[in-house]
Write a protein that holds these residues in place. Structure first.
Motif, PDB file in Angstrom:
ATOM      1  N   LEU A 160     -54.236  15.025  50.892  1.00 59.64           N
ATOM      2  CA  LEU A 160     -54.707  16.286  50.829  1.00 59.64           C
ATOM      3  C   LEU A 160     -54.293  16.756  49.442  1.00 59.64           C
ATOM      4  O   LEU A 160     -53.160  16.428  49.019  1.00 59.64           O
ATOM      5  CB  LEU A 160     -54.122  17.211  51.788  1.00 59.64           C
ATOM      6  N   TRP A 161     -55.240  17.441  48.784  1.00 62.14           N
ATOM      7  CA  TRP A 161     -54.953  17.713  47.241  1.00 62.14           C
ATOM      8  C   TRP A 161     -54.854  19.137  47.145  1.00 62.14           C
ATOM      9  O   TRP A 161     -55.519  19.965  47.797  1.00 62.14           O
ATOM     10  CB  TRP A 161     -56.141  17.320  46.494  1.00 62.14           C
ATOM     11  N   TYR A 162     -53.871  19.698  46.479  1.00 60.21           N
ATOM     12  CA  TYR A 162     -53.729  21.117  46.311  1.00 60.21           C
ATOM     13  C   TYR A 162     -53.218  21.247  44.755  1.00 60.21           C
ATOM     14  O   TYR A 162     -52.809  20.404  43.867  1.00 60.21           O
ATOM     15  CB  TYR A 162     -52.375  21.562  47.043  1.00 60.21           C
ATOM     16  N   ASN A 163     -53.694  22.327  44.242  1.00 66.14           N
ATOM     17  CA  ASN A 163     -53.369  22.904  42.976  1.00 66.14           C
ATOM     18  C   ASN A 163     -52.829  24.515  42.936  1.00 66.14           C
ATOM     19  O   ASN A 163     -53.733  25.348  43.126  1.00 66.14           O
ATOM     20  CB  ASN A 163     -54.876  23.260  42.059  1.00 66.14           C
ATOM     21  N   ALA A 164     -51.369  24.438  43.020  1.00 65.89           N
ATOM     22  CA  ALA A 164     -50.657  25.539  43.086  1.00 65.89           C
ATOM     23  C   ALA A 164     -51.018  26.647  41.878  1.00 65.89           C
ATOM     24  O   ALA A 164     -50.989  26.199  40.715  1.00 65.89           O
ATOM     25  CB  ALA A 164     -49.329  25.431  43.139  1.00 65.89           C
ATOM     26  N   PRO A 165     -51.202  27.675  41.809  1.00 60.73           N
ATOM     27  CA  PRO A 165     -51.946  28.812  41.048  1.00 60.73           C
ATOM     28  C   PRO A 165     -50.358  29.227  40.136  1.00 60.73           C
ATOM     29  O   PRO A 165     -50.881  29.511  39.050  1.00 60.73           O
ATOM     30  CB  PRO A 165     -52.329  30.068  41.721  1.00 60.73           C
ATOM     31  N   ALA A 166     -49.247  28.920  40.545  1.00 63.12           N
ATOM     32  CA  ALA A 166     -48.273  29.224  39.742  1.00 63.12           C
ATOM     33  C   ALA A 166     -47.192  28.167  39.843  1.00 63.12           C
ATOM     34  O   ALA A 166     -47.200  27.161  40.513  1.00 63.12           O
ATOM     35  CB  ALA A 166     -47.368  30.516  40.626  1.00 63.12           C
ATOM     36  N   ARG A 167     -46.110  28.492  38.935  1.00 64.41           N
ATOM     37  CA  ARG A 167     -45.129  27.592  38.813  1.00 64.41           C
ATOM     38  C   ARG A 167     -44.333  27.216  40.278  1.00 64.41           C
ATOM     39  O   ARG A 167     -44.443  25.817  40.471  1.00 64.41           O
ATOM     40  CB  ARG A 167     -44.098  27.606  37.685  1.00 64.41           C
ATOM     41  N   MET A 168     -44.101  28.173  40.929  1.00 64.07           N
ATOM     42  CA  MET A 168     -43.639  28.064  42.007  1.00 64.07           C
ATOM     43  C   MET A 168     -44.393  28.789  43.105  1.00 64.07           C
ATOM     44  O   MET A 168     -44.575  30.088  43.065  1.00 64.07           O
ATOM     45  CB  MET A 168     -42.063  28.687  42.275  1.00 64.07           C
ATOM     46  N   HIS A 169     -44.722  27.963  44.165  1.00 65.43           N
ATOM     47  CA  HIS A 169     -45.874  28.501  44.982  1.00 65.43           C
ATOM     48  C   HIS A 169     -45.801  27.648  46.657  1.00 65.43           C
ATOM     49  O   HIS A 169     -45.329  26.514  46.514  1.00 65.43           O
ATOM     50  CB  HIS A 169     -47.365  28.388  44.593  1.00 65.43           C
TER      51      HIS A 169
END
Length: 139
Positions: free
Chosen positions: A8-17
């Motif tokens: 599963l691929w994710y792209n977190a919108p913030a440095r910590m999320h």
């Protein structure tokens, strides 16, 4: 015994999320056809985590505050790892605290959770695409 693997691929919108990935793991379980067994979910990056807890915004806020107090991002010069030109030593430490992976039992084709339990992808050096491994084994 059946075996199933998916990234599963994710792209977190913030440095910590923190991202609730429980629906994605449930979809994987459905695709696998496994009714009794185990599912392993692990972050495949050394600055990310997978953990189980409550999906409650106050708790997530508290985690972020606590982690930043334990391993503050700045000053980046306070970490020897960052001497290499990186700025993510704190993310490695936060990952170590929160853990690499979780294992959940599968019973009658469902994730065998306690009350309020959900699976989260924790990102500590975000804003780029990263993956999570879901590995399911069983019958």
């Amino acid at each position: 015994m059946k075996s199933y693997r998916k990234e599963l691929w994710y792209n977190a919108p913030a440095r910590m999320h923190f991202t609730n990935i429980t629906p994605d793991v449930r979809e994987c379980l459905s695709e696998s056809g496994v009714k009794e067994g185990l599912v392993l979910i692990n972050a495949m990056h050394i600055t990310a985590s997978v953990f189980i807890n409550d999906d409650e915004s106050g708790l997530h806020h508290d985690y972020k505050e606590w982690l930043e107090a334990m391993a503050p991002h700045e000053p980046v010069s306070s970490y020897r790892h960052n001497d290499t030109g990186e700025d993510n030593a704190d993310a490695h430490i936060k990952r170590q605290i929160m853990g690499r992976e979780v294992v959940v039992a599968i019973t009658a084709g469902k994730l065998d959770f306690g009350p309020w339990e959900q699976i989260f992808y924790g990102e500590f050096d975000g804003r780029r695409k990263k993956r999570v491994l879901v590995k399911i084994i069983g019958e």
